[in-house]
Design a protein around this motif. Structure first.
Motif, short mmCIF file in Angstrom:
data_model
loop_
_atom_site.label_atom_id
_atom_site.label_comp_id
_atom_site.label_asym_id
_atom_site.label_seq_id
_atom_site.Cartn_x
_atom_site.Cartn_y
_atom_site.Cartn_z
N LEU A 55 -19.26 -9.17 2.66
CA LEU A 55 -19.22 -9.83 3.97
C LEU A 55 -19.09 -8.81 5.10
N TYR A 56 -18.58 -7.65 4.78
CA TYR A 56 -18.50 -6.57 5.77
C TYR A 56 -19.08 -5.31 5.13
N PRO A 57 -19.55 -4.33 5.92
CA PRO A 57 -20.22 -3.16 5.35
C PRO A 57 -19.26 -2.16 4.71
N ARG A 58 -19.75 -1.48 3.71
CA ARG A 58 -18.98 -0.45 3.01
C ARG A 58 -18.55 0.68 3.94
N SER A 59 -19.32 0.86 5.02
CA SER A 59 -19.02 1.95 5.96
C SER A 59 -17.66 1.79 6.63
N LEU A 60 -17.08 0.60 6.58
CA LEU A 60 -15.73 0.42 7.13
C LEU A 60 -14.67 1.07 6.24
N LYS A 61 -15.06 1.39 5.02
CA LYS A 61 -14.21 2.16 4.09
C LYS A 61 -12.89 1.46 3.74
N ILE A 62 -12.92 0.14 3.72
CA ILE A 62 -11.73 -0.61 3.31
C ILE A 62 -11.35 -0.28 1.87
N LEU A 63 -12.33 -0.24 0.99
CA LEU A 63 -12.02 0.02 -0.41
C LEU A 63 -11.61 1.47 -0.63
N ASP A 64 -12.08 2.37 0.21
CA ASP A 64 -11.61 3.76 0.13
C ASP A 64 -10.13 3.83 0.48
N LEU A 65 -9.74 3.13 1.52
CA LEU A 65 -8.32 3.07 1.89
C LEU A 65 -7.50 2.45 0.77
N MET A 66 -8.04 1.39 0.21
CA MET A 66 -7.36 0.69 -0.87
C MET A 66 -7.19 1.62 -2.08
N SER A 67 -8.24 2.35 -2.40
CA SER A 67 -8.19 3.25 -3.54
C SER A 67 -7.13 4.32 -3.34
N SER A 68 -7.04 4.86 -2.14
CA SER A 68 -6.03 5.86 -1.83
C SER A 68 -4.63 5.30 -1.98
N LYS A 69 -4.45 4.07 -1.52
CA LYS A 69 -3.13 3.44 -1.62
C LYS A 69 -2.78 3.12 -3.08
N ILE A 70 -3.80 2.79 -3.88
CA ILE A 70 -3.57 2.55 -5.31
C ILE A 70 -3.08 3.83 -5.98
N ASP A 71 -3.74 4.96 -5.67
CA ASP A 71 -3.31 6.23 -6.24
C ASP A 71 -1.86 6.55 -5.84
N ASP A 72 -1.54 6.30 -4.57
CA ASP A 72 -0.17 6.54 -4.10
C ASP A 72 0.82 5.66 -4.86
N TYR A 73 0.40 4.42 -5.11
CA TYR A 73 1.28 3.49 -5.83
C TYR A 73 1.50 3.96 -7.27
N PHE A 74 0.43 4.42 -7.90
CA PHE A 74 0.56 4.95 -9.26
C PHE A 74 1.53 6.13 -9.29
N LYS A 75 1.37 7.04 -8.33
CA LYS A 75 2.24 8.22 -8.29
C LYS A 75 3.70 7.81 -8.13
N LEU A 76 3.95 6.85 -7.24
CA LEU A 76 5.32 6.43 -6.96
C LEU A 76 5.93 5.68 -8.14
N LYS A 77 5.23 4.69 -8.64
CA LYS A 77 5.80 3.81 -9.66
C LYS A 77 5.81 4.43 -11.06
N LEU A 78 4.84 5.28 -11.33
CA LEU A 78 4.75 5.87 -12.67
C LEU A 78 5.28 7.30 -12.70
N ASP A 79 5.60 7.82 -11.52
CA ASP A 79 6.14 9.18 -11.40
C ASP A 79 5.21 10.19 -12.06
N VAL A 80 3.95 10.18 -11.61
CA VAL A 80 2.95 11.09 -12.17
C VAL A 80 2.32 11.91 -11.04
N SER A 81 1.58 12.94 -11.42
CA SER A 81 0.92 13.79 -10.44
C SER A 81 -0.27 13.05 -9.82
N GLU A 82 -0.79 13.62 -8.75
CA GLU A 82 -1.95 13.03 -8.10
C GLU A 82 -3.14 12.98 -9.05
N GLU A 83 -3.32 14.05 -9.84
CA GLU A 83 -4.44 14.10 -10.78
C GLU A 83 -4.29 13.03 -11.87
#
Length: 225
Positions: free
Chosen positions: A15-43
């Motif tokens: 419904l909106y274009p990929r160029s808005l990068k909503i899913l990129d933001l979401m993906s970054s926040k998911i990685d941050d959540y993994f790091k915080l909750k699972l206590d793992v490295s960024e990689e």
């Protein structure tokens, strides 16, 4: 009375274009959540995130299955933390397209793997919330998550939208996996949404591909007259 057809619309990057990068933001926040909750490295967070997306189609499903994460906590810190209204603006062209459907023949319905709060925020930001009659979403409160392209999700969507005939179900999504799922499930139309710059897949994944939702007017003109 004959039941209406239902046109099911994916939301994100559709419904909106990929160029808005909503899913990129979401993906970054998911990685941050993994790091915080699972206590793992960024990689390691990126590796697990990628693995769960491959295995389940949703990062949250892997977190729930393997780490006893509260999905509503995840939703609040990932999807609902994105400043949707700062990024997505009302889209008069989208609204005009949706208004052109013949509502005596078809109802418009949202079908998303996001939680209901994200869906609600996006369509409100686009100023099209009044044009959809309902939304089938991945319910994060359930012990087992049901999402596209699982057949159970398409079954749920039909039940909630009040349609029993698969030949009256139309669908558009940017995810090749989800389009294949809808086609395999037997829906009348499974349209693959691509951005103008995207290459066409070597093997078509649905009944057709569209690079502008307005192209659907020429593909299923019977729903617009």
């Amino acid at each position: 009375m004959e039941e209406k057809a239902v046109f099911f619309f994916d939301i994100d990057n559709c419904l909106y274009p990929r160029s808005l990068k909503i899913l990129d933001l979401m993906s970054s926040k998911i990685d941050d959540y993994f790091k915080l909750k699972l206590d793992v490295s960024e990689e390691e967070a990126l590796r697990i995130h990628t693995q769960y997306m491959m295995d389940y189609g949703l990062a949250i499903e892997g977190l729930v299955r393997h780490h006893s994460i509260d999905p509503l906590d995840y939703n609040s810190k990932v999807d609902d933390s994105i400043p949707i209204f700062d990024i997505i603006k009302p889209d008069p062209k989208l609204r005009s397209f949706l208004e052109s459907f013949n509502r005596s023949k078809v109802k418009l319905w949202l079908l998303t793997n996001a939680y209901k709060t994200h869906a609600s925020r996006v369509i409100k930001a686009l100023d099209v919330e009044d044009l959809f009659e309902g939304c089938t979403f991945c319910d994060y409160t359930e012990p087992v998550l049901v999402c596209k392209p699982k057949p159970e999700m398409f079954t749920r969507a039909m039940q909630q939208a009040g349609v029993t005939d698969k030949n009256k179900c139309y669908f558009v999504d940017d995810s090749a996996k989800n389009v294949r799922g809808a086609k395999a499930f037997g829906w009348k139309l499974a349209a693959h949404f691509l951005e103008p710059e995207d290459p066409s897949p070597a093997v078509p994944v649905g009944d057709c591909e569209v690079r502008d939702l307005a192209e659907l007017k020429t593909i299923v003109p019977e729903l617009f007259v």
